[in-house]
Write an enzyme that holds these catalytic residues in place. Structure first.
Site, PDB file in Angstrom:
ATOM      1  N   PRO A   2       0.838  -1.199   0.000  1.00 15.84           N
ATOM      2  CA  PRO A   2       0.000   0.000   0.000  1.00 15.84           C
ATOM      3  C   PRO A   2       0.877   1.254   0.000  1.00 15.84           C
ATOM      4  O   PRO A   2       1.948   1.251   0.590  1.00 15.84           O
ATOM      5  CB  PRO A   2      -0.779  -0.102   1.307  1.00 15.84           C
ATOM      6  CG  PRO A   2       0.024  -1.007   2.177  1.00 15.84           C
ATOM      7  CD  PRO A   2       0.761  -1.935   1.264  1.00 15.84           C
ATOM      8  N   GLU A   3       0.434   2.292  -0.676  1.00 18.71           N
ATOM      9  CA  GLU A   3       1.154   3.561  -0.641  1.00 18.71           C
ATOM     10  C   GLU A   3       0.382   4.533   0.246  1.00 18.71           C
ATOM     11  O   GLU A   3      -0.662   4.190   0.798  1.00 18.71           O
ATOM     12  CB  GLU A   3       1.334   4.095  -2.071  1.00 18.71           C
ATOM     13  CG  GLU A   3       2.164   3.112  -2.908  1.00 18.71           C
ATOM     14  CD  GLU A   3       3.114   3.777  -3.896  1.00 18.71           C
ATOM     15  OE1 GLU A   3       3.469   4.954  -3.704  1.00 18.71           O
ATOM     16  OE2 GLU A   3       3.499   3.106  -4.859  1.00 18.71           O
ATOM     17  N   HIS A  96      -8.069 -15.705   7.156  1.00 15.68           N
ATOM     18  CA  HIS A  96      -6.732 -15.309   7.567  1.00 15.68           C
ATOM     19  C   HIS A  96      -6.764 -14.305   8.723  1.00 15.68           C
ATOM     20  O   HIS A  96      -5.882 -13.458   8.835  1.00 15.68           O
ATOM     21  CB  HIS A  96      -5.968 -14.734   6.371  1.00 15.68           C
ATOM     22  CG  HIS A  96      -5.886 -15.702   5.234  1.00 15.68           C
ATOM     23  ND1 HIS A  96      -5.094 -16.836   5.280  1.00 15.68           N
ATOM     24  CD2 HIS A  96      -6.518 -15.739   4.034  1.00 15.68           C
ATOM     25  CE1 HIS A  96      -5.237 -17.521   4.149  1.00 15.68           C
ATOM     26  NE2 HIS A  96      -6.102 -16.883   3.384  1.00 15.68           N
ATOM     27  N   ARG A 117      -0.720 -13.168   3.878  1.00 16.07           N
ATOM     28  CA  ARG A 117       0.683 -13.549   3.715  1.00 16.07           C
ATOM     29  C   ARG A 117       1.516 -13.356   4.980  1.00 16.07           C
ATOM     30  O   ARG A 117       2.713 -13.621   4.982  1.00 16.07           O
ATOM     31  CB  ARG A 117       1.282 -12.787   2.529  1.00 16.07           C
ATOM     32  CG  ARG A 117       0.771 -13.382   1.211  1.00 16.07           C
ATOM     33  CD  ARG A 117       1.383 -12.706   0.011  1.00 16.07           C
ATOM     34  NE  ARG A 117       0.534 -11.643  -0.487  1.00 16.07           N
ATOM     35  CZ  ARG A 117       0.839 -10.888  -1.535  1.00 16.07           C
ATOM     36  NH1 ARG A 117       1.970 -11.042  -2.158  1.00 16.07           N
ATOM     37  NH2 ARG A 117       0.000  -9.960  -1.935  1.00 16.07           N
ATOM     38  N   ARG A 160      22.820  16.845  -1.639  1.00 16.77           N
ATOM     39  CA  ARG A 160      23.120  15.414  -1.627  1.00 16.77           C
ATOM     40  C   ARG A 160      23.612  14.923  -2.974  1.00 16.77           C
ATOM     41  O   ARG A 160      23.134  15.360  -4.011  1.00 16.77           O
ATOM     42  CB  ARG A 160      21.868  14.615  -1.250  1.00 16.77           C
ATOM     43  CG  ARG A 160      21.543  14.767   0.208  1.00 16.77           C
ATOM     44  CD  ARG A 160      20.572  13.690   0.636  1.00 16.77           C
ATOM     45  NE  ARG A 160      20.099  14.013   1.986  1.00 16.77           N
ATOM     46  CZ  ARG A 160      19.406  13.177   2.751  1.00 16.77           C
ATOM     47  NH1 ARG A 160      19.089  11.984   2.294  1.00 16.77           N
ATOM     48  NH2 ARG A 160      19.024  13.532   3.949  1.00 16.77           N
TER      49      ARG A 160
END
Ligand SMILES: [Zn+2]
Length: 286
Positions: A2-3, A96, A117, A160
């Site tokens: 998920p984002e 699950h 999972r 950077r």
């Protein structure tokens, strides 16, 4: 995975359905779901009992439920397939189901952590003075956070020695921008993923940040994007459908701006999708 928009959808669900409720019972049905809580499932359950959840919080893709007046939080790790579901107490257990949390009120619903999972789980942590679980104290603010320090972000890019997509995925610099939204923001900004950040002018990096915000806000408006049918929102309804993406997953399809076939390149064990015409690779440095 998920984002940020997907996690924010879950956070809003928890805010609506779980905030202010007091825990009466916790059932840990699979030890892997509490493996990030070293004292184990029985300790996790005992420490939650009698505690009241405050409004769920999020930073980047991290989501947590502060426990009122304890200085501790329950951190939710959704992993690849984790779901936080608010279900009627009499609803059949999911195949699950890993953790069940019951409450002392009469709403008749309980919170369930379901994970096919088992990469995800819940764990209890002390909070920093800022109210973050201590294990994520190093995570930078995300671009949708009103307190995100834009000037510091632009300065860091100039200083950077890194490339632009690496910087977007660097959680110590900016959090919550995952692979999908990074590719989308780079396409909108006409930037190649390997462009050195030191070569970005302030207006260019401001444009990039603006596009990253827009992409995430648009995804949030439609309930998040997901390529994993296992991923559903806090009420168990799939709130996710593919918005029309411009870059991610579009190898060989015409660029929505110039018509050139989009390309995919392996990138840090993932893929980068880009338009070879709109997003020119940087010239090799001498
Ligand atoms: Zn193009």
């Amino acid at each position: 995975m998920p984002e940020l928009p997907e996690v924010e959808v879950v956070r809003r669900g928890l805010e609506r359905w779980v905030a202010g409720r007091t825990v009466t019972e916790v059932e840990v049905l699979h030890p892997r779901a509490v493996r990030r809580h070293p004292a184990g499932g029985a300790d996790f359950a005992a420490r939650l009992k009698g505690q009241r959840f405050e409004v769920a919080r999020r930073r980047g893709k991290y989501l947590w439920l502060p426990l009122a007046e304890t200085g501790t939080s329950v951190l939710g790790h959704l992993g690849m397939s984790g779901q936080l579901l608010v279900q009627p107490e009499d609803a059949a257990d999911e195949k699950h189901l890993r953790i069940r949390i019951r409450f002392d009120d009469a709403t008749g619903t309980e919170l369930r952590f379901v994970d096919q999972r088992t990469f995800g789980g819940l764990s209890l942590h002390d909070q920093t003075p800022d109210g973050l679980p201590d294990v994520i104290a190093h995570i930078a603010r995300d671009p949708l956070d009103p307190a995100f320090d834009e000037a510091a972000f632009h300065r860091a890019l100039r200083l950077r020695r890194t490339t632009v997509k690496r910087a977007l995925l660097d959680q110590s610099l900016i959090s919550g921008v995952g692979n999908i939204y990074a590719d989308e923001a780079l396409w909108r900004s006409r930037l190649h993923y390997d462009r050195p950040t030191a070569t970005l002018t302030r207006p260019r990096s401001a444009e990039l940040l603006g596009h990253a915000r827009d992409v995430m806000n648009e995804a949030l408006a439609v309930g998040g994007t997901s390529f994993d049918s296992l991923y559903v929102n806090v009420n168990g309804e799939s709130g996710y459908f593919d918005r029309s993406l411009d870059a991610y997953g579009r190898e060989g399809e015409p660029c929505h701006r110039c018509g050139t076939p989009m390309r995919r390149r392996p990138w840090m064990n993932r893929s980068s999708y880009f338009c070879p015409r709109c997003q020119r690779p940087p010239r090799p440095s001498a």
